[in-house]
Design a protein around this motif. Structure first.
Motif, short mmCIF file in Angstrom:
data_model
loop_
_atom_site.label_atom_id
_atom_site.label_comp_id
_atom_site.label_asym_id
_atom_site.label_seq_id
_atom_site.Cartn_x
_atom_site.Cartn_y
_atom_site.Cartn_z
N TYR A 1 0.83 -1.21 0.00
CA TYR A 1 0.00 0.00 0.00
C TYR A 1 0.87 1.27 0.00
N ASP A 2 2.17 1.09 -0.22
CA ASP A 2 3.12 2.20 -0.16
C ASP A 2 3.20 2.82 1.23
N ILE A 3 2.92 2.00 2.25
CA ILE A 3 3.12 2.42 3.64
C ILE A 3 4.48 1.87 4.09
N LYS A 4 5.29 2.75 4.65
CA LYS A 4 6.57 2.32 5.22
C LYS A 4 6.39 1.95 6.69
N CYS A 5 7.11 0.94 7.14
CA CYS A 5 7.13 0.56 8.55
C CYS A 5 8.57 0.36 8.99
N SER A 6 8.92 0.98 10.09
CA SER A 6 10.24 0.81 10.69
C SER A 6 10.09 0.62 12.19
N THR A 7 11.08 -0.04 12.79
CA THR A 7 11.14 -0.09 14.24
C THR A 7 12.50 0.41 14.68
N ILE A 8 12.49 1.30 15.67
CA ILE A 8 13.73 1.85 16.24
C ILE A 8 13.98 1.16 17.57
N MET A 9 15.20 0.69 17.75
CA MET A 9 15.54 -0.11 18.93
C MET A 9 16.66 0.58 19.71
N PRO A 10 16.31 1.50 20.60
CA PRO A 10 17.35 2.22 21.34
C PRO A 10 17.91 1.40 22.50
N GLY A 11 19.15 1.71 22.82
CA GLY A 11 19.73 1.26 24.08
C GLY A 11 19.38 2.25 25.17
N SER A 12 20.34 2.61 25.99
CA SER A 12 20.08 3.50 27.13
C SER A 12 19.76 4.92 26.66
N VAL A 13 18.58 5.40 27.06
CA VAL A 13 18.12 6.74 26.69
C VAL A 13 17.81 7.52 27.96
N THR A 14 18.16 8.78 27.99
CA THR A 14 17.76 9.64 29.10
C THR A 14 16.26 9.88 29.02
N SER A 15 15.51 9.35 29.97
CA SER A 15 14.06 9.50 29.93
C SER A 15 13.50 9.23 31.32
N HIS A 16 12.17 9.28 31.40
CA HIS A 16 11.48 8.98 32.65
C HIS A 16 11.08 7.52 32.73
N PHE A 17 11.63 6.69 31.84
CA PHE A 17 11.26 5.27 31.78
C PHE A 17 11.52 4.60 33.13
N ASN A 18 10.57 3.73 33.52
CA ASN A 18 10.68 2.97 34.78
C ASN A 18 10.86 3.90 35.98
N GLU A 19 10.17 5.06 35.91
CA GLU A 19 10.13 6.04 37.00
C GLU A 19 11.49 6.70 37.27
N HIS A 20 12.37 6.66 36.29
CA HIS A 20 13.67 7.32 36.43
C HIS A 20 13.49 8.84 36.29
N GLN A 21 14.22 9.59 37.09
CA GLN A 21 14.23 11.04 36.96
C GLN A 21 15.53 11.48 36.28
N PRO A 22 15.45 12.01 35.05
CA PRO A 22 16.66 12.41 34.34
C PRO A 22 17.51 13.36 35.18
N ASN A 23 18.84 13.18 35.10
CA ASN A 23 19.76 14.02 35.85
C ASN A 23 21.07 14.16 35.09
N GLU A 24 21.99 14.95 35.64
CA GLU A 24 23.23 15.25 34.93
C GLU A 24 24.10 14.02 34.70
N GLU A 25 23.89 12.96 35.47
CA GLU A 25 24.66 11.74 35.28
C GLU A 25 24.23 10.95 34.05
N ASP A 26 23.15 11.40 33.41
CA ASP A 26 22.64 10.71 32.21
C ASP A 26 23.29 11.21 30.92
N GLY A 27 24.29 12.07 31.04
CA GLY A 27 24.87 12.70 29.87
C GLY A 27 25.46 11.74 28.86
N TRP A 28 25.87 10.55 29.29
CA TRP A 28 26.47 9.57 28.38
C TRP A 28 25.43 8.84 27.54
N LYS A 29 24.18 8.97 27.91
CA LYS A 29 23.12 8.21 27.24
C LYS A 29 22.65 8.90 25.96
N ILE A 30 21.93 8.16 25.14
CA ILE A 30 21.20 8.75 24.02
C ILE A 30 20.17 9.72 24.60
#
Length: 234
Positions: free
Chosen positions: A173-202
């Motif tokens: 149908y000319d629809i594109k589908c992709s999946t993005i598979m990130p490693g460690s990302v600075t985010s609120h995932f799993n109740e994490h609070q982003p902080n300055e120690e996350d600078g090494w992450k995506i």
């Protein structure tokens, strides 16, 4: 390079983290964006933070298919079309398999996997019309298993398999589908609070730029599965 200005995108789980980073990148590139979250107040707050009149805040729980149908109806009513879908909503609960609760297992499967299907099912007819793009946000956990991750692994392995199979179904149908598979990302995932120690992450905006790059790519090219990692570990 494809012009994406004026396109319409829907991002589930768009109120913070990766979803918000994608929304920010798209808005900055002239895309009209609808963001959803389980709580309308959170979606409205994110809309205000994006500071753009072409942002629509929607309440939708991806576990409920009817919510996603209503979300698409709102988008079409507001913007007249739908070109880009980012199935991003997700959560993680981690425990050894003998301690993983039924509630946590079901929460991950219903949100991470069923939610991706519900979003696809609710948007696919609109994407057929626009010859659009469907992108799921999976994880490196979708191909790499780890201790205490059985439930999360199962849901993300499922997302990767689902999106790759959907890609084969919908390319006709000319629809594109992709999946993005990130490693460690600075985010609120799993109740994490982003902080300055996350600078090494995506950073969430890095994923946003990746989405923009995908959307701008030559229509004859389809990166169907993308793994992305931080350059260095902590």
């Amino acid at each position: 390079m494809q012009n994406i200005e004026g396109k319409v995108a829907y991002i589930t789980g768009g109120t913070k983290g990766i979803g918000f980073g994608i929304a920010k990148a798209l808005v900055e590139n002239g895309v009209k964006v609808a963001i959803s979250g389980r709580n309308l107040a959170d979606a409205e707050k994110a809309k205000h933070q994006l500071g753009n009149q072409h942002v629509l805040a929607i309440q939708s729980d991806v576990r409920n298919y009817e919510d996603e149908v209503k979300a698409v109806d709102q988008i079409i009513a507001s913007f007249g079309r739908l070109d880009i879908v980012i199935a991003n909503a997700g959560l993680g609960k981690f425990a050894p398999i003998d301690e993983l609760s039924l509630e946590d297992w079901n929460a991950m499967i219903e949100t991470n996997l069923n939610g991706v299907f519900h979003t696809m099912k609710a948007t696919v007819e609109a994407l057929k019309v626009s010859k659009g793009y469907y992108i799921s946000i999976a994880s490196l956990a979708g191909t790499n298993f780890f201790a205490n991750g059985a439930g999360y692994n199962a849901s993300k392995f499922g997302v990767v398999g689902f999106t790759q199979a959907a890609m084969l179904d919908l390319r006709n149908y000319d629809i594109k589908c992709s999946t993005i598979m990130p490693g460690s990302v600075t985010s609120h995932f799993n109740e994490h609070q982003p902080n300055e120690e996350d600078g090494w992450k995506i950073q969430p905006t890095d994923i946003g730029q990746m989405v923009v790059d995908l959307l701008r790519m030559n229509p004859n090219v389809l990166p169907s599965k993308i793994e992305v990692r931080p350059t260095k570990t902590k």
